[in-house]
Design a protein around this motif. Sequence first.
Motif, short mmCIF file in Angstrom:
data_model
loop_
_atom_site.label_atom_id
_atom_site.label_comp_id
_atom_site.label_asym_id
_atom_site.label_seq_id
_atom_site.Cartn_x
_atom_site.Cartn_y
_atom_site.Cartn_z
N HIS A 60 0.85 -1.18 0.00
CA HIS A 60 0.00 0.00 0.00
C HIS A 60 0.89 1.23 0.00
N VAL A 61 0.73 2.09 -1.01
CA VAL A 61 1.51 3.33 -1.06
C VAL A 61 0.91 4.31 -0.07
N MET A 62 1.78 4.86 0.80
CA MET A 62 1.35 5.80 1.82
C MET A 62 1.74 7.24 1.49
N TRP A 63 2.89 7.40 0.85
CA TRP A 63 3.40 8.74 0.53
C TRP A 63 4.36 8.59 -0.64
N GLU A 64 4.92 9.68 -1.12
CA GLU A 64 5.75 9.62 -2.31
C GLU A 64 6.95 8.71 -2.19
N GLN A 133 -0.14 15.98 6.47
CA GLN A 133 -0.82 15.47 5.29
C GLN A 133 -1.35 14.05 5.53
N LEU A 134 -0.52 13.21 6.14
CA LEU A 134 -0.93 11.83 6.40
C LEU A 134 -2.11 11.76 7.37
N LEU A 135 -2.21 12.73 8.26
CA LEU A 135 -3.34 12.77 9.19
C LEU A 135 -4.68 12.86 8.46
N GLN A 136 -4.67 13.35 7.24
CA GLN A 136 -5.90 13.51 6.47
C GLN A 136 -6.38 12.19 5.86
N SER A 137 -5.55 11.17 5.90
CA SER A 137 -5.93 9.88 5.32
C SER A 137 -6.92 9.16 6.23
#
Length: 165
Positions: A60-64, A133-137
Motif C-alpha cells: 500500500h503506497v502511503m506517501w511519495e 498530510q498523512l493525518l488527512q488519510s
Amino acid sequence: MTVSIRQATTKDVRIVRELIDTYAPGGRLLSKNTVTLFEDVQEFVVAEHDGVLVGCGALHVMWEDLGEVRTVAVLPEHKGHGIGSQILSALTKRAIELGLTRLFCLTFETDFFSRHGFAPIGEAPVDASTFAQLLQSGDEGVAEFLDLERVKPNTLGNTRMLKHL
C-alpha cells in the motif's frame, strides 16, 4: 518447494479472504471486509503451488517515498519453505518500481521482517508537514504508521518496523 508469485485477480479475493481468516482469530492479522479486499486487489500478490493459492501479501503506497507491506500470510502447512520471503521480495521489487525508498510494516513477526532488513521504529519517521498530510488519510494503516491513539487497540503487541530500500 516451487511457487509462483503473481499479481492477484478478483478471482483470488475469496481465497485471500480465507487465508486472512486463518490468522485473524488469533490476532496475527487484522480481519478485513471482503469489499475492502476487492477494492484493494491491485495491491496484492499471491503465491501459488501446484495451482493452489498458498500465500498472499499487499503493498500500500502511503506517501511519495513510503509504502506499507500488509497482509503477508502463508497457509500454515506451507510455512517454512520461503514462500513469505518470495512474497516480500515481490512486494519490495514493486515498491522500488513505484519509486518508494522506504517500507513500513506493523507486525508480530519481527524475526521474519528483521531478516529482510526491517528495523523497529519509535515515532513516525516523517517531517511535520508530511505528518500533517498523512493525518488527512482515512486509511487505518496510515493511522497505525502515525501511531495515533485511536488505533492503539489494533496495534497492541505489534512492532512498527521500517526498511530503507
